[in-house]
Design an enzyme around this catalytic site. Structure first.
Site, PDB file in Angstrom:
ATOM      1  N   ASP A 147     105.066  17.745 -32.767  1.00 23.09           N
ATOM      2  CA  ASP A 147     105.924  17.868 -32.166  1.00 23.09           C
ATOM      3  C   ASP A 147     107.188  18.964 -32.428  1.00 23.09           C
ATOM      4  OD1 ASP A 147     104.982  15.894 -30.574  1.00 23.09           O
ATOM      5  OD2 ASP A 147     106.356  14.567 -31.207  1.00 23.09           O
ATOM      6  N   GLU A 165     106.781  10.482 -38.778  1.00 22.65           N
ATOM      7  CA  GLU A 165     107.336  11.262 -37.535  1.00 22.65           C
ATOM      8  C   GLU A 165     107.664  12.494 -38.719  1.00 22.65           C
ATOM      9  OE1 GLU A 165     107.943  11.754 -34.364  1.00 22.65           O
ATOM     10  OE2 GLU A 165     107.489  10.198 -33.588  1.00 22.65           O
ATOM     11  N   GLU A 223      99.783  13.710 -19.139  1.00 20.55           N
ATOM     12  CA  GLU A 223      99.698  12.778 -20.208  1.00 20.55           C
ATOM     13  C   GLU A 223     100.500  11.641 -19.277  1.00 20.55           C
ATOM     14  OE1 GLU A 223     102.167  13.648 -23.609  1.00 20.55           O
ATOM     15  OE2 GLU A 223     103.983  14.010 -22.181  1.00 20.55           O
ATOM     16  N   ARG A 259     109.201   9.243 -20.944  1.00 17.96           N
ATOM     17  CA  ARG A 259     108.236   8.633 -21.893  1.00 17.96           C
ATOM     18  C   ARG A 259     107.303   8.198 -21.089  1.00 17.96           C
ATOM     19  NH1 ARG A 259     110.741   7.531 -27.008  1.00 17.96           N
ATOM     20  NH2 ARG A 259     108.461   7.243 -27.633  1.00 17.96           N
ATOM     21  N   LEU A 260     106.173   7.788 -21.497  1.00 15.39           N
ATOM     22  CA  LEU A 260     104.785   7.225 -20.832  1.00 15.39           C
ATOM     23  C   LEU A 260     104.954   5.823 -20.653  1.00 15.39           C
ATOM     24  CD1 LEU A 260     102.367   9.906 -22.278  1.00 15.39           C
ATOM     25  CD2 LEU A 260     103.797  10.227 -20.259  1.00 15.39           C
ATOM     26  N   ARG A 307      97.800  14.272 -33.720  1.00 17.06           N
ATOM     27  CA  ARG A 307      98.760  14.700 -34.709  1.00 17.06           C
ATOM     28  C   ARG A 307      98.636  14.082 -36.249  1.00 17.06           C
ATOM     29  NH1 ARG A 307     104.790  12.827 -32.996  1.00 17.06           N
ATOM     30  NH2 ARG A 307     104.569  10.731 -33.604  1.00 17.06           N
ATOM     31  N   HIS A 355     102.390  22.404 -22.747  1.00 19.37           N
ATOM     32  CA  HIS A 355     102.927  21.030 -22.689  1.00 19.37           C
ATOM     33  C   HIS A 355     104.359  21.131 -22.072  1.00 19.37           C
ATOM     34  CE1 HIS A 355     104.236  17.109 -23.766  1.00 19.37           C
ATOM     35  NE2 HIS A 355     103.618  16.806 -24.559  1.00 19.37           N
ATOM     36  N   GLU A 412     101.237   6.969 -36.924  1.00 19.02           N
ATOM     37  CA  GLU A 412     102.258   7.028 -37.953  1.00 19.02           C
ATOM     38  C   GLU A 412     103.176   5.838 -38.135  1.00 19.02           C
ATOM     39  OE1 GLU A 412     102.629   8.640 -35.531  1.00 19.02           O
ATOM     40  OE2 GLU A 412     101.868  10.736 -35.633  1.00 19.02           O
ATOM     41  N   TRP A 448     103.106   2.706 -21.676  1.00 17.98           N
ATOM     42  CA  TRP A 448     102.065   2.479 -22.643  1.00 17.98           C
ATOM     43  C   TRP A 448     101.144   1.252 -22.211  1.00 17.98           C
ATOM     44  CZ3 TRP A 448     104.524   3.659 -28.069  1.00 17.98           C
ATOM     45  CH2 TRP A 448     104.986   5.220 -27.913  1.00 17.98           C
ATOM     46  N   ASP A 481      97.705   9.893 -29.517  1.00 14.87           N
ATOM     47  CA  ASP A 481      99.198  10.339 -30.036  1.00 14.87           C
ATOM     48  C   ASP A 481      99.413   9.070 -31.382  1.00 14.87           C
ATOM     49  OD1 ASP A 481     101.151  11.585 -30.391  1.00 14.87           O
ATOM     50  OD2 ASP A 481     102.253  10.866 -28.516  1.00 14.87           O
TER      51      ASP A 481
END
Lengths: 676, 676
Positions: free
Chosen positions: B468, B147, B282, B295-296, B451, B533, B404, B298, B401
């Site tokens: 972000d 992040e 999204e 949030r989404l 990203r 966004h 990381e 997943w 997305d």
């Protein structure tokens, strides 16, 4: 010049050869195992990055090389260590009566690491005066004298504000008084004889890693069948304080910095029934106002404007049995006359890049550093300032402040690198004070107190003070840290400890509450010296005499403190004889009771009193562990409780959790305290 | 499996023997000088301490040994390095066409340091996508995908709050996309071919120290007479993106996540005159509400509840020339059906201490990690999820997305340590996406954006997005960081870059202003892809269509963006041919103008446009440096200015500081923009 003059009695250390290496033992404790596959000794080189801002240091190391010395050649008491067979030895170890003497192959080797055997569940205490953790296990402790930090906890807003505005937030390991010495629960102690930047890393389950930015002169170790025995040996090694004078334990030292009004205000304390042994006016030298608060004028002599006729005032107090105390530190304000006097004599430390005097920023004013590595300069400070301006003037004591600010890029008379003089500076500063006191035959009577320290400060400084707590109950910078400071420093031969009642640092709107002052007074009554402080911002904060209830509570606690004096005097005698500190961790006298070991915020005050100060706000009750193997009598209710239990005890303000050991010869004295 | 399939053309490297060592040269640049007294190569071993909390890592190293390899034996293209003569070589260097191949004596040597020659005033760019500093000189940059941090500036309250509440404040070097490659102003580039944790330390005036937690496979280097030549070589080495599809540059991708209401809201954009190329929802997979925001869900498939009849909606949009884009990441929510499917097939990474599936905490919900080191699992994800659920369903693109969060203590199918798989994970994730797109023959049409990155992501990811940002103008986490991210990543072969208009992260009361959205829209109009966004907390923040003035401004900027398409299409062709990024530092085309080198927040958009976005609030005017050697025409006033000066230009909202190069073949197109 040897500023650590105390005779030492050292434990035997011995080498045991192994097939592929050797072990070092002290008594019956194996402390180091060095094998080719798992070396314990490393040397190398590095370049430090050091930034100092008003006594706060940001230090980072860049290690160029770190060489495991896998190859050992052992001959009797001598070990020669090399990277590999056939290569020149880089480190020589020799077991001597004083420990393990080390010799590096050359000065380019300026990094040293030693891995000491670790045990599961091992506890590790000491490291100088540690404020956040008495037991250092599981953490790394850099050892570098500095400001202790404001907040000392990166999760608090106060710490963040201090960091952002002054790089001064600090962290759990920051301390005015570090010392590369620890006591292990394996009943041994280890000391690294070095003045360099050092660190204890107690995070690895398999070993403790000791780091020093120079190859130390010696690794010393002691073993004993009891912790009491260990502490006695450490005190003998590092120096023993003169007995605390009776006047200092017989009442409170009231700290006021209100100019001549201080004398009137003192009468208010007396009228409220306080037992007063001293008046401490740190502003005796005059004031300077900065954004931090009211600071002192660092030109060390009585300020006639702020304290007219002070000499007569002091005499008048003395006639009533009240001592007068002042303040001094090792720096001279660039706008003062003593700076000029010292500069003319060449007694001030210089810059490296020119012959100019090195000026240190102390927060909106600059100072010169008296170069104590020049014996004439040290003598001048002791005689001219402390002797003539302070002792001869009538002072009976003072805060000998600072010692932590020696810049690492200063040029000193003895030619030694500032990186190597920074840490011992507080000890040198202590000796200047002690020499001055001795020059007037006042050792054991005139009482100075210090926050800064390093190895050997014990031999010179008669009384520690816990430094600048924030005026709160916070975990890492509040009232409770004082207890950890007393316990950690006490194990290393500092018998006497005390603190600023109510704390010192008030910043960013953080101010004293009445409750804090009262809880702190209660705690201080059960320490050798009870001393109040107005803090850095007296006008913004409640003062003891600003609230009748707080004053009455304080006065009662001073009477309790005074009433304890016969008991405390005996503890002082014991300290002189054995080096045992007055404030002791529970396990020191209850080694068999495993439950005593984790206790960090209660202490035995001598062998017979158990003190568990309330260090949280809003508490009406308190949990106290009573050590097994004794019965304990509650000081206020006289109720008896058997040891080996956690007691939930009523502890309103005015009745701090204190117990005496049933059967103490001082039982009558203790029993009488409840009616004071 | 090689996930970096791109053919490389490498610069020649050569060894020059010295009396007591050797030098490494690339072209006419000496990059390494290794001598016995001043070694450049070091190996050693260490043990990392790694803590991961929701994609934020606290990493500390404990170095056990660091051995300078002072002794070199040189034979042709081969160098054997040892600690000393007579000891076994620990490192072998071999100059090959691809660079310097390294071989360590054994796997126990898990630390590597290399000192590269440094010049006074040298500038250093790259390091992946660096958000805080384009020129890395003077600082140390750990290279570890994570992040990026919220606030990224320890002096701000926002960062402190993020640190305290979620260990997520970050610092200047945190980035989703690190890469151990840099370009030096000495006109050479250097790449460390490793997947290990690495760091570039550019603080020492005498050398750059490269660190890696494994001995790298290769050190690669390139030299060229021009920076353009260097960038072309790097792009050839790391992979070149497919040409950006015309649909993506011909209008804005409007980001909405409002369920089926998104379609109605899109009509508002169209009605306001926006040129819309795509609708990006999204939340096409459904929502999950957490304390961070919406949030989404997943579990990667269209959510009928939130988007009833989505397939038909997509077709209807397509008929109007508007693409539909979605969202996916490489994790599967433990409460989703795809998690069960993957688990049954054994496609999820496991714990080391049991055969349980490794669950990663993503902030109030747990996910499994699809184990892409298992080729079957990677294929399954590409085919079953991206192929069938996304591409076949009608999606023309998505945010790919994350990448990381690979925990270092995970157990993977290929048996490689998580410490070595963590960094390349984003590249592997990119390849999964690219393979899925290729499987449907949609390469160069379906557009995903990422990203996260690491070496080689260039070969698979067609478009970077800047991650972000906080919804503000802050120095280290606001609008301006996007420019540095574009410039740094662009030099390493990432031709296409874009960002979330208005920023993303709104926490602790930090919310978008109308001014911020408008300034960001202006900037985005002059980047290859213009995409909005709603941010992490849409309901708390102003939206483009929540303010008619903001919407009108956005619509105008989309028309300007669309009008630029013919020019941008040419830049895309150039990127395919040469690897030159669309957004370029000024010095790339003005190497002779020293004043161009420090410029970090203005860029050349292709060779003919100079864009200097306003990245501070309240600015009515802006200082723009115009490169020497050309004349520059102000886009809005058509006033001409000679290069080689700082121009103070009126820059109200709606007229961002943009200039074209006088004489450009696109002059007519540029001249027409002012009347849009």
């Amino acid at each position: 010049m040897c500023y650590r003059c105390h005779m030492v009695e050292r434990a035997d250390m011995r080498i045991e050869q192994l097939a592929d290496g050797f072990e070092l033992w002290v008594g019956d404790v194996a402390i180091v195992r060095h094998r080719a596959a798992e070396p314990a000794f490393f040397v190398g080189s590095g370049r430090p990055l050091v930034e100092m801002y008003r006594g706060n240091f940001a230090i980072e190391d860049r290690v160029d090389e770190r060489l495991p010395l896998r190859h050992a050649e052992i001959a009797g008491n001598l070990v020669r260590l090399a990277v590999a067979a056939g290569l020149a030895p880089l480190l020589e170890l020799r077991v001597e009566p004083g420990g393990l003497a080390l010799n590096a192959a050359g000065p380019a080797l300026n990094r040293f690491w030693l891995r000491v055997l670790a045990d599961a569940g091992e506890r590790l205490w000491g490291g100088g005066e540690q404020m956040s953790y008495f037991d250092m296990a599981g953490r790394r402790f850099p050892l570098w004298t500095s400001e202790p930090g404001v907040g000392r906890d990166k999760s608090t807003q106060l710490t963040w504000q201090a960091d952002v505005t002054g790089k001064s937030g600090g962290d759990y390991w920051n301390t005015n008084y570090p010392q590369p010495t620890y006591v292990s629960s394996r009943r041994y102690a280890l000391h690294v004889e070095t003045d360099a930047y050092a660190a204890f890393d107690f995070r690895d389950p398999d070993f403790h890693e000791i780091e020093a930015w120079a190859v130390p002169a010696r690794i010393e170790a002691w073993a004993a069948p009891s912790f009491v025995g260990l502490v006695e040996q450490l005190s003998a090694r590092f120096g023993r304080q003169p007995r605390l004078p009776d006047w200092a334990i017989g009442g409170a030292i009231v700290g006021l910095k209100d100019g001549e009004r201080s004398f009137d205000r003192l009468e208010g304390f007396v009228a409220a029934g306080a037992e007063v042994s001293g008046l401490w006016c740190e502003d005796w030298v005059g004031l300077r106002v900065t954004s931090f608060g009211k600071r002192l004028f660092w030109d060390w002599k009585a300020n006639e404007a702020r304290y007219p006729g002070l000499r007569g005032r002091i005499a008048a107090l003395a006639a009533r049995g009240i001592r007068f105390l002042g303040y001094v530190n090792p720096y001279l304000a660039a706008d003062g006359v003593q700076f000029v006097e010292a500069a003319e004599r060449g007694y001030l430390a210089l810059r490296q890049d020119s012959d100019d005097i090195y000026l240190v920023d102390f927060g909106e004013f600059d100072c010169g550093v008296v170069d104590f590595t020049n014996p004439d300069a040290a003598k001048w400070f002791a005689e001219r300032i402390i002797g003539q301006e302070m002792l001869d003037f009538g002072l009976s004591g003072w805060m000998a402040d600072f010692g932590e600010y020696l810049p690492v890029d200063v040029r000193l008379s003895n030619g030694v690198d500032g990186m190597l003089m920074h840490n011992p500076w507080p000890t040198i500063w202590a000796k200047v004070n002690a020499d001055a006191v001795a020059s007037r035959g006042r050792t054991g009577d005139a009482l100075f107190f210090m926050r800064a320290g390093w190895t050997g400060v014990q031999a010179h400084c008669p009384l520690l003070w816990a430094g600048d707590q924030s005026v709160d109950f916070s975990r890492h910078d509040g009232i409770g840290t004082v207890i950890r400071g007393a316990l950690s420093s006490g194990l290393l031969g500092n018998a006497y400890h005390h603190s600023d009642i109510g704390g010192y640092t008030s910043l960013f709107g953080n101010v004293r509450t009445a409750e804090l002052i009262m809880r702190w007074s209660e705690m201080a009554a059960f320490t050798p010296v009870m001393r109040s402080h107005e803090g850095n911002r007296p006008d913004d904060n409640l003062q003891i005499d600003g609230d009748p209830q707080v004053l009455a509570h304080f006065a009662r606690m001073t009477r309790i403190h005074a009433a304890l004096a016969p008991y405390v005097a005996g503890l002082c005698d014991e300290a002189v004889a054995t080096g045992l500190p007055l404030q002791r961790p529970l396990f020191l006298h209850f080694e068999e009771d495993a439950a005593c070991y984790p206790v960090e915020t209660a202490y035995l005050y001598g062998p017979d009193l158990l003190v568990a100060p309330v260090i949280e706000p809003g508490a009406e009750r308190w949990q106290v562990y009573l050590p097994a193997g004794a019965d304990w009598i509650h000081l206020w209710s006289h109720e008896a409780h058997s040891g080996g239990q956690v007691l939930d005890v009523e502890s309103p303000i005015g009745s701090p959790p204190v117990f005496w050991r049933a059967g103490s010869v001082h039982e009558a004295l203790f029993a009488g305290l409840a009616s004071i």
